[in-house]
Design a protein around this motif. Structure first.
Motif, PDB file in Angstrom:
ATOM      1  N   ARG A  21       1.043  -3.115  37.310  1.00  0.00           N
ATOM      2  CA  ARG A  21      -0.283  -2.823  36.945  1.00  0.00           C
ATOM      3  C   ARG A  21      -0.894  -1.734  38.351  1.00  0.00           C
ATOM      4  N   LEU A  22      -0.139  -1.874  39.397  1.00  0.00           N
ATOM      5  CA  LEU A  22      -0.757  -0.601  39.696  1.00  0.00           C
ATOM      6  C   LEU A  22      -0.191   0.562  39.562  1.00  0.00           C
ATOM      7  N   ASN A  40      -9.789  16.073  48.880  1.00  0.00           N
ATOM      8  CA  ASN A  40      -9.992  15.668  50.913  1.00  0.00           C
ATOM      9  C   ASN A  40      -9.216  14.148  50.315  1.00  0.00           C
ATOM     10  N   LEU A  41      -8.544  14.099  49.292  1.00  0.00           N
ATOM     11  CA  LEU A  41      -8.298  12.559  49.044  1.00  0.00           C
ATOM     12  C   LEU A  41      -6.389  12.461  49.649  1.00  0.00           C
ATOM     13  N   GLY A  42      -6.373  11.451  50.445  1.00  0.00           N
ATOM     14  CA  GLY A  42      -5.327  11.025  51.577  1.00  0.00           C
ATOM     15  C   GLY A  42      -5.080  10.029  51.091  1.00  0.00           C
ATOM     16  N   ILE A  43      -4.214   9.579  51.606  1.00  0.00           N
ATOM     17  CA  ILE A  43      -3.480   8.247  50.742  1.00  0.00           C
ATOM     18  C   ILE A  43      -4.222   7.258  51.178  1.00  0.00           C
ATOM     19  N   ALA A  44      -4.365   6.593  51.622  1.00  0.00           N
ATOM     20  CA  ALA A  44      -5.487   5.955  52.385  1.00  0.00           C
ATOM     21  C   ALA A  44      -6.726   5.456  50.919  1.00  0.00           C
ATOM     22  N   GLN A  45      -7.440   6.924  50.741  1.00  0.00           N
ATOM     23  CA  GLN A  45      -8.493   7.150  50.014  1.00  0.00           C
ATOM     24  C   GLN A  45      -8.150   6.323  48.784  1.00  0.00           C
ATOM     25  N   LEU A  46      -6.785   6.415  48.677  1.00  0.00           N
ATOM     26  CA  LEU A  46      -5.957   6.263  47.031  1.00  0.00           C
ATOM     27  C   LEU A  46      -6.034   4.789  46.879  1.00  0.00           C
ATOM     28  N   ARG A  49      -9.104   2.809  46.937  1.00  0.00           N
ATOM     29  CA  ARG A  49      -9.443   2.970  45.622  1.00  0.00           C
ATOM     30  C   ARG A  49      -9.194   2.287  44.050  1.00  0.00           C
ATOM     31  N   LEU A  50      -7.684   1.609  44.793  1.00  0.00           N
ATOM     32  CA  LEU A  50      -6.838   1.333  44.072  1.00  0.00           C
ATOM     33  C   LEU A  50      -7.146  -0.434  44.642  1.00  0.00           C
TER      34      LEU A  50
END
Length: 134
Positions: A21-22, A40-46, A49-50
């Motif tokens: 699912r992820l 500015n997308l970073g892994i923490a932000q992504l 969001r998920l």
């Protein structure tokens, strides 16, 4: 040769449904919503969001999807968009910098380096070659 666009995740026999699912949600975020365009997308932000912990997203990108790191994953999408734009005769007058920024790169330097590493050509050389054929 241009790098292939990142493929949708393949289900692995030993993978739990939550990871499937992820992987699907991540793929949808990247392809349908084009989240990679956010410079500015970073892994923490992504991960936020998920709604998953960062380590799970990192593990998915590195182990299951086989990318060196988060930036390599994101830049794959950005490069695909830039490659398509540079090869498009309708956008031949669009500056390379504009194409790079629209695809999510923060500046021309990292874009040029990633582009040359992926294709062996500069963006301008690639465009010239592609548009000569059209």
């Amino acid at each position: 040769p241009a790098p292939a666009p990142p493929a949708p995740p393949e289900p692995a026999p030993d993978v739990d449904p939550a990871e499937d699912r992820l992987a699907d949600a991540l793929h949808r975020l990247m392809t349908a919503e084009r989240a990679y365009r956010d410079e500015n997308l970073g892994i923490a932000q992504l991960a936020a969001r998920l709604a998953v912990p960062e380590y799970r997203l990192r593990r998915l990108i590195n182990q299951r999807l086989g990318h060196r790191n988060f930036n390599a994953y994101i830049n794959g999408f950005r490069l695909q968009e830039a490659l398509a734009a540079l090869a498009d005769p309708a956008r031949r007058e669009r500056p390379v910098l504009s194409i790079a920024l629209e695809a999510g790169f923060q500046s021309i330097g990292p874009f040029n380096r990633a582009f040359k590493a992926a294709t062996g050509l500069t963006p301008t050389e690639f465009r010239r070659q592609k548009l000569a054929d059209s």
